[in-house]
Structure formats: C-alpha cells, structure tokens
Motif scaffolding. Structure first.
Motif, mmCIF file in Angstrom:
data_model
loop_
_atom_site.group_PDB
_atom_site.id
_atom_site.type_symbol
_atom_site.label_atom_id
_atom_site.label_comp_id
_atom_site.label_asym_id
_atom_site.label_seq_id
_atom_site.Cartn_x
_atom_site.Cartn_y
_atom_site.Cartn_z
ATOM 1 N N UNK A 3 59.566 100.277 109.358
ATOM 2 C CA UNK A 3 59.053 101.495 110.000
ATOM 3 C C UNK A 3 57.572 101.756 109.777
ATOM 4 N N UNK A 4 56.936 100.993 108.925
ATOM 5 C CA UNK A 4 55.538 101.260 108.604
ATOM 6 C C UNK A 4 54.611 101.286 109.798
ATOM 7 N N UNK A 5 54.822 100.373 110.740
ATOM 8 C CA UNK A 5 53.917 100.295 111.888
ATOM 9 C C UNK A 5 53.961 101.561 112.742
ATOM 10 N N UNK A 6 55.106 102.233 112.828
ATOM 11 C CA UNK A 6 55.165 103.484 113.590
ATOM 12 C C UNK A 6 54.146 104.482 113.044
ATOM 13 N N UNK A 7 54.077 104.561 111.740
ATOM 14 C CA UNK A 7 53.152 105.492 111.090
ATOM 15 C C UNK A 7 51.723 104.987 111.166
ATOM 16 N N UNK A 8 51.533 103.709 110.855
ATOM 17 C CA UNK A 8 50.173 103.159 110.802
ATOM 18 C C UNK A 8 49.497 103.120 112.163
ATOM 19 N N UNK A 9 50.285 102.935 113.232
ATOM 20 C CA UNK A 9 49.701 102.897 114.570
ATOM 21 C C UNK A 9 49.550 104.288 115.188
ATOM 22 N N UNK A 10 50.253 105.264 114.656
ATOM 23 C CA UNK A 10 50.240 106.603 115.233
ATOM 24 C C UNK A 10 49.277 107.542 114.510
ATOM 25 N N UNK A 11 49.248 107.481 113.201
ATOM 26 C CA UNK A 11 48.448 108.418 112.405
ATOM 27 C C UNK A 11 47.042 107.863 112.249
ATOM 28 N N UNK A 12 46.077 108.628 112.711
ATOM 29 C CA UNK A 12 44.683 108.178 112.686
ATOM 30 C C UNK A 12 43.915 108.720 111.482
ATOM 31 N N UNK A 13 44.297 109.885 110.985
ATOM 32 C CA UNK A 13 43.597 110.522 109.861
ATOM 33 C C UNK A 13 44.608 110.757 108.742
ATOM 34 N N UNK A 14 44.776 109.746 107.891
ATOM 35 C CA UNK A 14 45.782 109.840 106.840
ATOM 36 C C UNK A 14 45.528 110.979 105.864
ATOM 37 N N UNK A 15 44.314 111.196 105.379
ATOM 38 C CA UNK A 15 44.124 112.319 104.452
ATOM 39 C C UNK A 15 44.570 113.662 105.049
ATOM 40 N N UNK A 16 44.212 113.913 106.294
ATOM 41 C CA UNK A 16 44.625 115.172 106.939
ATOM 42 C C UNK A 16 46.139 115.210 107.128
ATOM 43 N N UNK A 17 46.727 114.081 107.495
ATOM 44 C CA UNK A 17 48.170 114.043 107.708
ATOM 45 C C UNK A 17 48.924 114.274 106.395
ATOM 46 N N UNK A 18 48.469 113.669 105.329
ATOM 47 C CA UNK A 18 49.117 113.863 104.026
ATOM 48 C C UNK A 18 49.004 115.313 103.559
ATOM 49 N N UNK A 19 47.890 115.931 103.848
ATOM 50 C CA UNK A 19 47.720 117.351 103.507
ATOM 51 C C UNK A 19 48.709 118.201 104.301
ATOM 52 N N UNK A 20 48.855 117.894 105.581
ATOM 53 C CA UNK A 20 49.798 118.641 106.435
ATOM 54 C C UNK A 20 51.231 118.438 105.952
ATOM 55 N N UNK A 21 51.582 117.215 105.570
ATOM 56 C CA UNK A 21 52.930 116.953 105.078
ATOM 57 C C UNK A 21 53.172 117.617 103.726
ATOM 58 N N UNK A 22 52.154 117.672 102.905
ATOM 59 C CA UNK A 22 52.281 118.404 101.644
ATOM 60 C C UNK A 22 52.525 119.876 101.930
ATOM 61 N N UNK A 23 51.793 120.442 102.893
ATOM 62 C CA UNK A 23 52.035 121.830 103.305
ATOM 63 C C UNK A 23 53.480 122.014 103.755
ATOM 64 N N UNK A 24 53.975 121.069 104.576
ATOM 65 C CA UNK A 24 55.326 121.158 105.119
ATOM 66 C C UNK A 24 56.367 121.174 104.009
ATOM 67 N N UNK A 25 56.295 120.214 103.089
ATOM 68 C CA UNK A 25 57.302 120.130 102.035
ATOM 69 C C UNK A 25 57.144 121.237 101.013
ATOM 70 N N UNK A 26 55.927 121.661 100.762
ATOM 71 C CA UNK A 26 55.719 122.801 99.862
ATOM 72 C C UNK A 26 56.380 124.053 100.461
ATOM 73 N N UNK A 27 56.176 124.277 101.755
ATOM 74 C CA UNK A 27 56.796 125.417 102.432
ATOM 75 C C UNK A 27 58.316 125.305 102.367
ATOM 76 N N UNK A 28 58.844 124.110 102.591
ATOM 77 C CA UNK A 28 60.287 123.919 102.557
ATOM 78 C C UNK A 28 60.892 124.186 101.191
ATOM 79 N N UNK A 29 60.148 123.923 100.154
ATOM 80 C CA UNK A 29 60.681 124.083 98.808
ATOM 81 C C UNK A 29 60.386 125.452 98.214
#
Length: 131
Positions: free
Chosen positions: A28-54
């Motif tokens: 599944x790595x290529x789905x992420x690597x080919x789709x996500x262009x700004x990893x630092x911003x995406x990781x920050x958004x995902x951290x926000x998502x999981x922090x909110x969920x928890x």
C-alpha cells in the motif's frame, strides 16, 4: 516497558512511526507516496485527527471520506477491503510496538470502525458514479 498514550506528543510519535512503516509497505505504500505531496503537513493533519479522536477538541480540519474517495477514483476502484486490512494490521502493530493501555485499545477500536466506515463509503461512492 511501554507507556500509555497520554498527550499530543505520544499521538505524533504513533502517527510518524506508523506512516514511516506504511510508506515502505510493498502493498500500500505507493498509494500514499504517489498521492501525498507534503508529508510534514499531512502528518500534522493526521496527528490532529487522531488527537481529536482520542482526547476530543476541534483541531482537525479535513474530510477523510472525500480524501479516500478521491484516492479510490484516482486508482480506478483499486482500493479493496484487503488493503484496508494491511493498513489496520500495521496500525495495530505500531501501537503495540510503542504503547499499551486503555488509550492504545481505544485507538485500535476507532481505527477498525473508521476503516470499515471509509471502505463502505468508497463502495457507495462507486455505485453513485456512472459506469
């Protein structure tokens, strides 16, 4: 000894470690690597998502349903329940590597529910598209 997930820093460690693994995953790595262009911003958004969920709060701004439907459309309906299973197994393994306790279990349950919900929505989205 592993620790409980207690704060945003712990969530960030989980998210960063997990996506380091996912990006290297042959299935599944290529789905992420080919789709996500700004990893630092995406990781920050995902951290926000999981922090909110928890922990609650309203830090997350995004629409996971739209994002996942767009990826499925980009790859012409190639997203399968098995691919969500690969994602989920890696999520569980990363949690188990780093953490233990109630919050770790909560994030596993929520990820399982979320993956089911997202895939069902992808499937429904395909049905709405003209052939």
């Amino acid at each position: 000894m592993k620790k409980e997930i207690e704060n945003r820093e712990d969530v960030a460690l989980l998210v960063h470690t997990f996506y380091d693994t996912i990006r290297e995953n042959d299935e599944i790595g290529f789905y992420f690597n080919e789709t996500i262009k700004d990893w630092p911003a995406h990781l920050e958004k995902l951290t926000d998502f999981w922090e909110m969920n928890l922990f609650g709060g309203r830090n997350f701004h995004g629409n996971p349903i739209v994002a996942h439907n767009q990826v499925d459309e980009k790859y012409q309906g190639a997203i399968t329940p098995e691919l969500f299973g690969v994602w989920l197994n890696n999520w569980f393994a990363t949690i188990d590597l780093l953490f233990e306790g109630e919050n770790a279990d909560i994030l596993k349950r929520r990820a399982r529910k979320m993956s089911t919900f997202l895939y069902l929505n992808i499937f429904q989205n395909r049905e709405r598209k003209p052939a």
